[in-house]
Design a protein around this motif. Structure first.
Motif, short mmCIF file in Angstrom:
data_model
loop_
_atom_site.label_atom_id
_atom_site.label_comp_id
_atom_site.label_asym_id
_atom_site.label_seq_id
_atom_site.Cartn_x
_atom_site.Cartn_y
_atom_site.Cartn_z
N TYR A 35 25.39 12.15 22.81
CA TYR A 35 24.71 13.24 21.90
C TYR A 35 24.80 13.24 20.54
N THR A 44 22.76 17.84 19.73
CA THR A 44 21.04 17.18 20.93
C THR A 44 21.60 16.19 21.64
N GLU A 58 16.30 11.65 27.70
CA GLU A 58 16.37 12.71 27.10
C GLU A 58 14.39 12.69 26.08
N TYR B 25 19.99 32.11 25.14
CA TYR B 25 20.22 31.12 25.22
C TYR B 25 17.94 31.10 26.24
N SER B 26 17.93 29.39 26.56
CA SER B 26 16.34 29.74 26.27
C SER B 26 15.69 30.20 27.99
N ASN B 27 16.99 29.82 29.19
CA ASN B 27 16.34 29.17 30.44
C ASN B 27 16.81 30.53 31.07
N SER B 30 19.58 28.79 34.63
CA SER B 30 21.17 28.59 33.88
C SER B 30 21.68 29.39 34.70
N ALA B 91 26.70 26.57 24.99
CA ALA B 91 26.18 26.18 25.56
C ALA B 91 25.28 25.92 27.04
N LEU B 94 20.71 23.43 32.15
CA LEU B 94 19.87 23.80 32.28
C LEU B 94 19.64 22.89 34.00
N THR B 102 22.74 21.55 27.50
CA THR B 102 22.00 22.35 25.80
C THR B 102 22.49 22.92 25.21
#
Lengths: 112, 113
Positions: A35, A44, A58, B25-27, B30, B91, B94, B102
């Motif tokens: 990361y 990230t 990625e 969170y985004s998804n 998940s 975190a 995904l 993520t």
């Protein structure tokens, strides 16, 4: 739990040079990851280090810039190639056992 | 120390109070969520996790709540102590195959003695 160490802990490098960061886990882990954490930011994912085969990168990260090796289940290296000041960041490796992911202390890289 | 949390939102609480740190969170796909604590100069440290088939999980002084309807995760810390001062990241996983994380943007917790 796994204990992860990284070397070097920090370095200051000149533009255009390369630095290899080592990550050692004290026990076997199924997965290893690298990361990046830029100052004041979140982490990230750069890539998944696969044992004995090419890493899985990625979006936005490529092998030529960040070559990764993982020769066995407890060791991995990340090289930051042809560095520029934009590569100044903290680089962290992690290892996963079962569902828990453990992190190394990070390598703080400053590129002048 | 390192510049972890320099530009992150900050939550300031008094010692002994309860802290609540939130994360979106985004998804919706998940299936696994983790809270990490990162102290200056160190890597993230696992605090507590929760699977998507649960809405609450308790640990020692910490509770994680998951609201899948609005894709929201929270971390509650009871009787906050100065040693809890750190940056906290949620975190999500995904990719159920690789189990790569993520991370959310993070919150800096400052505990005033």
């Amino acid at each position: 739990s796994a204990v992860i160490s990284q070397k070097p802990s920090r370095d200051i490098c000149q533009r255009g040079t390369s630095l290899t960061i080592q990550c050692q886990v004290d026990s076997q882990v199924t997965m290893m990851f690298w990361y990046r954490q830029q100052p004041g930011q979140s982490l990230t994912l750069i890539a998944t280090a696969n044992q004995g085969s090419e890493a899985t990168y990625e979006s936005g990260f490529v092998i030529d810039k960040f070559p990764i090796s993982r020769p066995n289940l407890t060791f991995s290296t990340l090289t930051v190639s042809n560095m520029s000041p934009e590569d100044s960041s903290i680089y962290l490796c992690s290892g996963q056992t079962h569902n828990e992911q453990f992190f190394g202390p990070g390598t703080r890289l400053t590129v002048l | 120390g390192e510049n972890v949390g320099l530009h992150l939102p900050t939550l300031s609480v008094q010692e002994g109070d309860n802290s609540i740190i939130n994360c979106a969170y985004s998804n919706s796909a998940s299936d696994y969520f983790i809270w990490y604590k990162q102290e200056s100069g160190k890597g993230p440290q696992f605090i507590i996790d929760i699977r998507s088939n649960m809405d609450k999980r308790q640990g020692q002084r910490v509770t994680v709540l998951l609201n899948k309807t609005v894709k929201h995760l929270s971390l509650q810390i009871a009787a906050t102590q100065p040693g809890d001062s750190a940056v906290y990241f949620c975190a999500e996983i995904l990719d159920t195959g690789r189990r790569a994380l993520t991370f959310g943007s993070g919150t800096r917790l400052q505990v005033q003695p």
